[in-house]
Design an enzyme around this catalytic site. Structure first.
Site, PDB file in Angstrom:
ATOM      1  N   GLU A 139      -1.017   4.582   0.538  1.00 43.51           N
ATOM      2  CA  GLU A 139      -1.488   4.091   1.830  1.00 43.51           C
ATOM      3  C   GLU A 139      -0.521   4.425   2.971  1.00 43.51           C
ATOM      4  O   GLU A 139      -0.068   3.559   3.717  1.00 43.51           O
ATOM      5  CB  GLU A 139      -1.783   2.598   1.749  1.00 43.51           C
ATOM      6  CG  GLU A 139      -2.996   2.350   0.876  1.00 43.51           C
ATOM      7  CD  GLU A 139      -3.309   0.883   0.654  1.00 43.51           C
ATOM      8  OE1 GLU A 139      -4.505   0.531   0.666  1.00 43.51           O
ATOM      9  OE2 GLU A 139      -2.374   0.096   0.446  1.00 43.51           O
ATOM     10  N   GLU A 198      -7.136   2.433  -7.694  1.00 39.16           N
ATOM     11  CA  GLU A 198      -7.268   0.973  -7.637  1.00 39.16           C
ATOM     12  C   GLU A 198      -8.739   0.641  -7.696  1.00 39.16           C
ATOM     13  O   GLU A 198      -9.549   1.245  -6.983  1.00 39.16           O
ATOM     14  CB  GLU A 198      -6.657   0.402  -6.351  1.00 39.16           C
ATOM     15  CG  GLU A 198      -5.147   0.576  -6.243  1.00 39.16           C
ATOM     16  CD  GLU A 198      -4.579   0.029  -4.924  1.00 39.16           C
ATOM     17  OE1 GLU A 198      -5.251  -0.842  -4.309  1.00 39.16           O
ATOM     18  OE2 GLU A 198      -3.487   0.461  -4.538  1.00 39.16           O
TER      19      GLU A 198
END
Length: 986
Positions: free
Chosen positions: A408, A477
């Site tokens: 991220e 994820e």
């Protein structure tokens, strides 16, 4: 003393080039232990001269190293998921920058050699300046990465003074915005290492495997004069740079074969463990040793509820053993390299690893990624430095099959450069990074929290981007394991098995990051964001693991183990079908044992003869010879370990399946015929006594009870509260948490009692027409509840069922149905059919943030009994779900920590026809359509029987006063009406 280095975006300075982590026969000395410590509010306020021998630290406190100062009484932890807890002005940080000074005085052990030495820090958060004996060594940055300093020329036999000034914030903090607690200090090992002249400075093992020939190719990259010996393979003194081809057994997560050897010179010997495997991307598939692998993985942070990221080794081992025992085969080291010991465990016990760089800049997303370091050339060397230290430290671990650039951090030139360096430095492992959405510089297509429909589209290669279509696909994820959930794991697995290049994923995440605290009464609970007074925090979003903070498995881990079990056991026309879903190994390490149960009671058992089933194949075997069954006959077959594996003992259950053999007999309803009697405000029907005004059951065979009556509410789960339009918000807007019950008619017939009600929220026009139809025989009381929605319902329902209360002494629980753990519509694969016993207290799942929990599914019957054996029995026609608690749903809803839940005098019982699914909307998709519960016409039938023993207390039953039937109360500060709780009065 200048602190300008704190805000320098470049890497630290003064350290040695990165190298492989290893131990050897050279002398070493751990510097862990008690250090002197002083915390200042800023660098400017920190004392001068701490590096000098004569500096007086006698007034300082002490700190355990490794450790975080916030967890040892200095400052407070803080949790954010995305937001930086300081103004974003990279690379600048606040002037109010807590600064921890650490000092240690140590003597060298006797016989310490007079030769070069290295001082190694394995992890310091976030930036530190280091001195030894008054000389500055340098500055560290990259909190979860090692730094080494040459110190041999500075050492003295006695009274060496090591001083380390650690700053909570630095330029490096902008690159370390991971979803975790902000904790500071020297949190990994500090070690003094002797480095003998002519020793092993660094090395790289190459151990490839050719699955066609069955041969491994072994070679060593190291300085001239460094040799490799592997006695088990007949390799002696192999020089660096000279490959040798050998017949070997390959390494895999399922068969982690390691060969022990040594990298050595005349001056130093380094023990090594070698695993032969080759990782390639071929035909759009990620393959290891020629075989497609399916990642049944988890994301793992390092955390301990008392020590934070200063994780003792026994807990790293506990993590690996739990993973292996629950069919986890892969770990993504989110979002930084772990302590090297964890990777040794992965090599030993067998886990595929995505090793991730210590990098995340998530907070810039709040600014539209303006100023993000990933595309700012000032930060280019810092990005490369972090990846170099990751790769060089961990390059010799066979368990690592992918390098990850970080998490991220959006995208940009610095990430692209890091990918290019990594690929050139180590072409034997592909590069992963989820943030490269166009897949311009990565080797696998990775996504987070894609819903099932999107995974299906990706699996069908329905993507306009040709590059993405050509790559293996991973969910780095998915299935956010926050609170009760996730739901929908089974459907993800089905997609992974349907589409070859959809190669699995990594559940977010392994462990709840709760921190242990005690309340004023001394009761321990686990804290989350906001519990330490943080102004900016993300609440309990840090509580999102398959394992509770104390490493107790949650029900979700049992569900994971069942959904992703590597052997599938089911029915076939020939009897029992055994399907092997391992990536590599056959079934020879397993024994198949069966039990046969008649109405939940074992009546026969044995071992099933199953020939070898190879990976990817299935085999049918005949049913064992079974006795007859008088009731519901169920065959359970378990695949158990035949021998000790190092991570589990013989007999450990790897997989199981159940086959119905004899169907359940139709329930025998209570006979109709007991007359309805009236006396002093009561109606009596068989063993039941009812309030004549409300028609509500108040006693069963002398046991005082409250209810049952319609209930539609549950304490919202984290997933109910998630998403842009949370289900829980819709339910509250619809008033489902404060339903009111209007009795329209109490119709006492000759041998039946019919109570008609309308259940509805205040201020709104829709509701549920509910008819309770009671009949009885001598000792059985039968209830049929007919439900019909009235008006237009605006939302789904949390649950559809009944609520009642029974005496608190009825704390023993036995049932025949699905168990032993909790189960919900979209998370119930781990529940098997059987007869189970527990207690009301043990039925609870202590989620750190209290919420709906503990539902047991498909009960044929349920018994709640006291220690003396008195109680009640409930039977379904045919089945029902139940929860039993010592607090109401409203108490559960109002609680914020487990210590808020105070047991009352009653056991509150829910008897449900259905509940809404769980989904994973706390971060990801919501409940799949087939698991959504809508208001609709429905019926539920139950039979109640008292269990009375000689001498068991029998209480007189008196009708309620009008005031007790309509009273309101307050639970944990939340107002509720009698329509949403089971009241109790004498």
């Amino acid at each position: 003393m200048s602190s300008s280095y704190v805000e320098d975006p470049a890497p630290g300075h003064g350290s040695l080039p990165p190298r492989a982590a290893f131990s050897s026969d050279a002398r070493s000395m751990s510097l862990a232990g008690t250090w002197r410590f002083n915390l200042s509010p800023s660098p400017e306020a920190a004392p001068e001269g701490i590096a000098r021998d004569a500096f007086d630290d006698s007034t300082w406190g002490t700190l355990t190293v490794p450790g975080h100062w916030q967890l040892q009484g200095h400052g407070k932890p803080a949790y954010t998921n995305v937001h930086y807890p300081f103004p974003v002005q990279p690379p600048l940080v606040p002037s109010d920058n807590p600064t921890g000074d650490h000092r240690l005085t140590f003597d060298l052990p006797a016989g310490w050699p007079d030769e070069p030495a290295v001082l190694r820090f394995d992890g310091v958060d976030s930036c530190a300046k280091v001195w030894l004996n008054g000389e500055e060594l340098g500055v560290t940055r990259g909190s979860r990465l090692p730094s080494e300093f040459a110190v041999g020329h500075l050492l003295r036999p006695r009274a060496n003074v090591l001083a380390v000034r650690v700053h909570q914030w630095s330029s490096g903090s902008y690159l370390e915005d991971q979803d975790m607690w902000w904790l500071s200090g020297i949190f990994r090992e500090v070690t003094l290492l002797s480095r003998p002249v002519g020793g092993v400075e660094d090395y790289r093992l190459h151990a490839d495997y050719d699955h066609v020939s069955g041969l491994g190719t072994l070679s060593l990259t190291a300085a001239e004069g460094v040799l490799l010996s592997v006695p088990e393979l007949g390799v002696e003194d192999l020089p660096a740079g000279r490959p040798v081809e050998l017949a070997v057994e390959p390494w895999s997560a399922e068969s982690p074969r390691l060969y022990h050897g040594e990298v050595h010179t005349a001056a130093e010997r380094v023990p090594v463990r070698i695993g032969f495997r080759t990782v390639v991307i071929e035909d759009g598939l990620l393959k290891v040793n020629g075989r497609r692998v399916l990642f049944r993985g988890v994301n793992r942070h390092e955390h301990h509820p008392r020590f934070g990221r200063a994780l003792p080794r026994e807990f790293a081992l506990a993590d690996v053993l739990l993973m292996k025992r629950h069919n986890v085969n892969a770990v993504r080291t989110s979002h930084y390299p772990p302590d090297p010991y964890f990777l040794q465990l992965c090599d030993t016990h067998g886990l595929w690893v995505i090793d991730e760089c210590d990098l995340e800049t998530h907070g810039f997303g709040d600014l539209g990624w303006a100023g993000n370091p990933s595309d700012d050339p000032r930060w280019g060397e810092a990005y490369l430095d972090r990846m170099r230290r990751t790769v060089e430290r961990d390059k010799n671990h066979p368990s690592i099959v992918l390098w990850s650039l970080g998490n991220e951090a959006h995208t940009g030139r610095n990430l692209a450069a890091t990918a290019a360096w990594t690929r050139e430095r180590d072409p034997s492992r592909p590069v992963h990074y989820e943030g490269d959405f166009e897949c311009e510089y990565v080797d696998v297509y990775s996504r987070m929290y894609a819903d099932h429909a999107e995974v299906d589209r990706i699996g069908r290669r329905d993507d306009p981007n040709e590059r993405r279509r050509s790559l293996p696909f991973l969910l780095c994820e998915f299935a956010h394991a926050m609170g009760n959930g996730p739901g929908g794991l089974l459907e993800y697995r089905e997609l992974f098995e349907r589409y070859p290049h959809a190669q699995g994923g990594f559940v977010w995440e392994w462990l709840d990051h709760g921190l242990a605290r005690r309340d004023a009464a001394g009761r321990e609970y686990f804290a989350y964001g906001g519990d330490f007074g943080e102004q900016i925090h993300d609440g309990n979003f840090v509580i999102d693991g398959l394992v509770h903070p104390d490493r107790t498995p949650s029900p979700a881990l049992a569900e994971f183990a069942k959904v992703f079990e590597p052997v599938r056991i089911g029915a076939s026309a020939e009897g029992v079908r055994i399907s092997n879903h391992y990536d590599v190994v056959g079934s020879s390490h397993l024994v198949f044992r069966w039990t046969f149960e008649d109405d939940g009671v074992e009546v026969a058992a044995g071992e099933l003869a199953v020939p070898e089933v190879h990976s990817g194949q299935s085999r049918d075997v005949p049913l064992p010879r079974l006795p007859g069954a008088s009731g519901e006959g169920v065959l359970t077959v378990r695949a158990v370990l035949a021998a000790d594996t190092g991570w589990a003992s013989p007999g450990h259950v790897v997989a199981w399946g159940q086959l119905p053999v004899t169907p359940a007999a139709d329930p025998v309803p209570a006979a109709v015929g007991a007359p309805l009697l009236r006396e002093r405000g009561l109606l009596r029907l068989g063993p039941g006594a009812f309030d004549a005004a409300t028609g509500r059951l108040v006693a069963l065979g002398g046991h005082r009870v409250e209810g049952p009556r319609l209930d539609l509410w549950r304490a919202p789960t984290d997933n109910d509260r998630g998403s842009d339009d949370p289900e829980a918000t819709q339910w509250r807007a619809a008033g489902l948490h404060r339903l009111q019950h209007r009795v329209a008619e109490v119709d006492g017939q000759a041998s039946a009692l019919v109570v008609r009600t309308r259940v509805a929220p205040p201020g709104l026009g829709f509701g549920m027409l509910t008819e309770y139809h009671w009949t009885a025989d001598g000792d059985r009381l039968r209830l049929r509840v007919d439900l019909e929605p009235a008006g237009e319902w605006p939302c789904t329902l949390p649950r559809l069922g009944l609520r009642m209360a029974v005496p608190g002494g009825f704390g023993g629980v036995e049932w025949f149905g699905a168990g032993p753990g909790e189960a919900y519509a979209d998370s119930r694969q781990a529940a098997r059919t059987g007869r189970f016993s527990s207690t009301v207290d043990a039925l609870q799942t202590p989620y750190v943030y209290p919420q709906e929990n503990g539902n047991r599914a498909d009960a044929r019957w349920l018994r709640l009994t006291s220690a003396g054996g008195a109680g009640i029995r409930i039977e379904g026609e045919p089945v029902f779900d139940f929860t039993a608690r010592r607090w109401t749903s409203e108490d559960l809803d109002a609680a914020r920590h487990t210590v808020d839940l105070v047991p009352g005098e009653l056991v509150h019982l829910n008897l449900d026809l259905a509940q809404h699914g769980l989904g994973t909307a706390s971060c990801g998709p919501g409940v799949l359509p087939r698991y959504r519960l809508h208001a609709q016409k429905a019926s539920l039938t139950l039979t109640f029987s008292p269990i009375t023993l000689e001498g068991a207390a029998r209480w007189p039953v008196r009708p309620r006063s009008a005031s007790s039937r309509t009273r309101t109360g307050t639970v944990s500060g939340t107002s509720r009406s009698s329509g949403s709780a089971c009241a109790w009065s004498a």
